[in-house]
Write a protein that holds these residues in place. Structure first.
Motif, mmCIF file in Angstrom:
data_model
loop_
_atom_site.group_PDB
_atom_site.id
_atom_site.type_symbol
_atom_site.label_atom_id
_atom_site.label_comp_id
_atom_site.label_asym_id
_atom_site.label_seq_id
_atom_site.Cartn_x
_atom_site.Cartn_y
_atom_site.Cartn_z
ATOM 1 N N VAL A 114 0.849 -1.194 0.000
ATOM 2 C CA VAL A 114 0.000 0.000 0.000
ATOM 3 C C VAL A 114 0.885 1.245 0.000
ATOM 4 C CG1 VAL A 114 -1.793 1.296 1.218
ATOM 5 C CG2 VAL A 114 -1.803 -1.220 1.282
ATOM 6 N N GLY A 115 0.626 2.135 -0.948
ATOM 7 C CA GLY A 115 1.342 3.404 -1.005
ATOM 8 C C GLY A 115 0.475 4.515 -0.466
ATOM 9 N N LYS A 116 1.113 5.530 0.091
ATOM 10 C CA LYS A 116 0.376 6.702 0.573
ATOM 11 C C LYS A 116 0.778 7.911 -0.261
ATOM 12 C CE LYS A 116 -1.488 9.104 4.458
ATOM 13 N NZ LYS A 116 -1.181 9.711 5.719
ATOM 14 N N VAL A 117 -0.226 8.565 -0.828
ATOM 15 C CA VAL A 117 -0.050 9.785 -1.614
ATOM 16 C C VAL A 117 -0.128 10.951 -0.637
ATOM 17 C CG1 VAL A 117 -1.011 11.205 -3.457
ATOM 18 C CG2 VAL A 117 -1.224 8.697 -3.569
ATOM 19 N N GLU A 118 0.862 11.829 -0.713
ATOM 20 C CA GLU A 118 0.911 12.954 0.221
ATOM 21 C C GLU A 118 1.394 14.211 -0.481
ATOM 22 O OE1 GLU A 118 2.004 10.798 4.389
ATOM 23 O OE2 GLU A 118 3.660 11.013 2.971
ATOM 24 N N ARG A 119 1.053 15.347 0.128
ATOM 25 C CA ARG A 119 1.609 16.653 -0.243
ATOM 26 C C ARG A 119 1.411 16.994 -1.717
ATOM 27 N NH1 ARG A 119 2.228 15.441 4.743
ATOM 28 N NH2 ARG A 119 3.756 16.526 6.033
ATOM 29 N N VAL A 120 0.245 16.662 -2.251
ATOM 30 C CA VAL A 120 -0.060 17.020 -3.635
ATOM 31 C C VAL A 120 -0.426 18.505 -3.661
ATOM 32 C CG1 VAL A 120 -1.535 16.575 -5.635
ATOM 33 C CG2 VAL A 120 -0.890 14.680 -4.102
ATOM 34 N N ALA A 121 0.305 19.274 -4.463
ATOM 35 C CA ALA A 121 0.113 20.728 -4.488
ATOM 36 C C ALA A 121 0.415 21.274 -5.878
ATOM 37 C CB ALA A 121 1.040 21.396 -3.470
ATOM 38 N N VAL A 122 -0.379 22.259 -6.279
ATOM 39 C CA VAL A 122 -0.157 22.971 -7.541
ATOM 40 C C VAL A 122 -0.224 24.461 -7.237
ATOM 41 C CG1 VAL A 122 -1.033 23.413 -9.868
ATOM 42 C CG2 VAL A 122 -1.113 21.090 -8.930
ATOM 43 N N LEU A 123 0.758 25.201 -7.728
ATOM 44 C CA LEU A 123 0.760 26.650 -7.529
ATOM 45 C C LEU A 123 -0.518 27.262 -8.077
ATOM 46 C CD1 LEU A 123 4.410 27.702 -8.501
ATOM 47 C CD2 LEU A 123 3.474 27.284 -6.213
ATOM 48 N N GLU A 124 -1.009 28.278 -7.396
ATOM 49 C CA GLU A 124 -2.248 28.941 -7.807
ATOM 50 C C GLU A 124 -2.179 29.397 -9.266
ATOM 51 O OE1 GLU A 124 -5.385 32.050 -5.847
ATOM 52 O OE2 GLU A 124 -3.270 32.397 -5.449
ATOM 53 N N SER A 125 -1.020 29.886 -9.694
ATOM 54 C CA SER A 125 -0.861 30.399 -11.058
ATOM 55 C C SER A 125 -0.927 29.306 -12.120
ATOM 56 C CB SER A 125 0.473 31.136 -11.184
ATOM 57 O OG SER A 125 1.548 30.235 -10.964
ATOM 58 N N ALA A 126 -0.842 28.034 -11.713
ATOM 59 C CA ALA A 126 -0.848 26.928 -12.673
ATOM 60 C C ALA A 126 -2.101 26.061 -12.559
ATOM 61 C CB ALA A 126 0.404 26.066 -12.475
ATOM 62 N N ARG A 127 -3.017 26.413 -11.673
ATOM 63 C CA ARG A 127 -4.228 25.607 -11.507
ATOM 64 C C ARG A 127 -5.115 25.711 -12.748
ATOM 65 N NH1 ARG A 127 -4.869 27.466 -5.347
ATOM 66 N NH2 ARG A 127 -2.941 26.449 -4.682
ATOM 67 N N GLY A 128 -5.797 24.631 -13.034
ATOM 68 C CA GLY A 128 -6.663 24.584 -14.213
ATOM 69 C C GLY A 128 -5.931 24.182 -15.473
ATOM 70 N N GLU A 129 -4.642 23.864 -15.355
ATOM 71 C CA GLU A 129 -3.834 23.475 -16.515
ATOM 72 C C GLU A 129 -3.578 21.972 -16.568
ATOM 73 O OE1 GLU A 129 -0.205 25.774 -16.492
ATOM 74 O OE2 GLU A 129 -1.279 27.668 -16.369
ATOM 75 N N GLY A 130 -4.189 21.199 -15.661
ATOM 76 C CA GLY A 130 -4.036 19.749 -15.686
ATOM 77 C C GLY A 130 -2.863 19.198 -14.891
ATOM 78 N N TRP A 131 -2.222 20.046 -14.102
ATOM 79 C CA TRP A 131 -1.034 19.584 -13.363
ATOM 80 C C TRP A 131 -1.365 18.533 -12.313
ATOM 81 C CZ3 TRP A 131 3.505 19.948 -15.227
ATOM 82 C CH2 TRP A 131 3.807 20.972 -16.127
ATOM 83 N N GLY A 132 -2.472 18.700 -11.618
ATOM 84 C CA GLY A 132 -2.837 17.719 -10.602
ATOM 85 C C GLY A 132 -3.001 16.338 -11.208
ATOM 86 N N LYS A 133 -3.697 16.271 -12.327
ATOM 87 C CA LYS A 133 -3.904 14.986 -12.999
ATOM 88 C C LYS A 133 -2.579 14.401 -13.484
ATOM 89 C CE LYS A 133 -6.565 12.660 -16.532
ATOM 90 N NZ LYS A 133 -7.489 12.748 -17.652
ATOM 91 N N ARG A 134 -1.721 15.231 -14.066
ATOM 92 C CA ARG A 134 -0.424 14.724 -14.548
ATOM 93 C C ARG A 134 0.439 14.238 -13.395
ATOM 94 N NH1 ARG A 134 -0.894 18.866 -18.637
ATOM 95 N NH2 ARG A 134 0.285 20.373 -17.434
ATOM 96 N N LEU A 135 0.431 14.979 -12.273
ATOM 97 C CA LEU A 135 1.179 14.537 -11.099
ATOM 98 C C LEU A 135 0.682 13.173 -10.639
ATOM 99 C CD1 LEU A 135 1.335 17.885 -9.134
ATOM 100 C CD2 LEU A 135 3.345 16.492 -9.679
ATOM 101 N N MET A 136 -0.630 13.014 -10.548
ATOM 102 C CA MET A 136 -1.198 11.766 -10.067
ATOM 103 C C MET A 136 -0.960 10.615 -11.041
ATOM 104 S SD MET A 136 -2.247 12.272 -7.032
ATOM 105 C CE MET A 136 -3.179 10.751 -6.795
ATOM 106 N N GLU A 137 -1.020 10.858 -12.339
ATOM 107 C CA GLU A 137 -0.750 9.798 -13.319
ATOM 108 C C GLU A 137 0.689 9.309 -13.199
ATOM 109 O OE1 GLU A 137 -1.857 11.765 -16.950
ATOM 110 O OE2 GLU A 137 -3.940 11.082 -16.814
ATOM 111 N N THR A 138 1.629 10.241 -13.038
ATOM 112 C CA THR A 138 3.039 9.858 -12.901
ATOM 113 C C THR A 138 3.263 9.126 -11.582
ATOM 114 O OG1 THR A 138 3.665 11.777 -14.228
ATOM 115 C CG2 THR A 138 5.409 10.740 -12.932
ATOM 116 N N LEU A 139 2.649 9.617 -10.513
ATOM 117 C CA LEU A 139 2.765 8.984 -9.206
ATOM 118 C C LEU A 139 2.175 7.575 -9.242
ATOM 119 C CD1 LEU A 139 2.065 10.608 -5.805
ATOM 120 C CD2 LEU A 139 0.980 8.450 -6.387
#
Length: 147
Positions: free
Chosen positions: A72-97
């Motif tokens: 079991v892995g634990k995902v932690e500290r997922v964060a995207v700068l306010e200036s980059a939100r809405g650009e898909g960074w959260g999804k890309r971070l999670m796909e790579t993770l």
């Protein structure tokens, strides 16, 4: 063309990029106490894996993965700068993770999501597995996903 990618970072400089994003989002923007933001899983000798999203060599997103228990892995500290939100960074971070988690043979991922991000994680097939609880003064829920 913009160079955008998410990288597993293994150098001190890469980890500092992750920490800079986390400080901007969690400490500066959300008011989390710095003493709570940094822990033993941020130490250089920790087995944690750090991820950084880069837009034109600027760190705009970060995440951390660690073993929670066997398989079991634990995902932690997922964060995207306010200036980059809405650009898909959260999804890309999670796909790579998640790809890294599969390589490490984690069958399940767990995370503590801020309730404001619960819908984002539902969209990535995470299921809420707890009632709301407080973490660092912010309401959270536990979520899980089978890989």
């Amino acid at each position: 063309m913009t160079d955008t990618d998410v990288r597993v970072v293994t150098t001190d400089a890469g980890r500092e990029d992750a920490f800079a994003v986390r400080k901007a989002v969690f400490v500066d923007e959300q008011g989390v106490d710095e003493e709570l933001e940094w822990d033993e899983y941020d130490e250089p000798d920790s087995e944690s894996v750090h991820f950084v999203g880069y837009r034109d060599d600027e760190a705009v997103g970060a995440a951390r993965l660690r073993e929670y228990e066997h398989g079991v892995g634990k995902v932690e500290r997922v964060a995207v700068l306010e200036s980059a939100r809405g650009e898909g960074w959260g999804k890309r971070l999670m796909e790579t993770l998640e790809a890294e988690a599969r390589e490490r043979e984690f069958g399940t991922l767990v995370l503590h999501a801020q309730t404001s991000a619960e819908g984002f994680y539902h969209g990535l097939d995470y299921e809420t597995t707890s009632d709301v609880f407080d973490e660092a003064g912010i309401p959270h829920v536990k979520m899980e996903k089978s890989l």
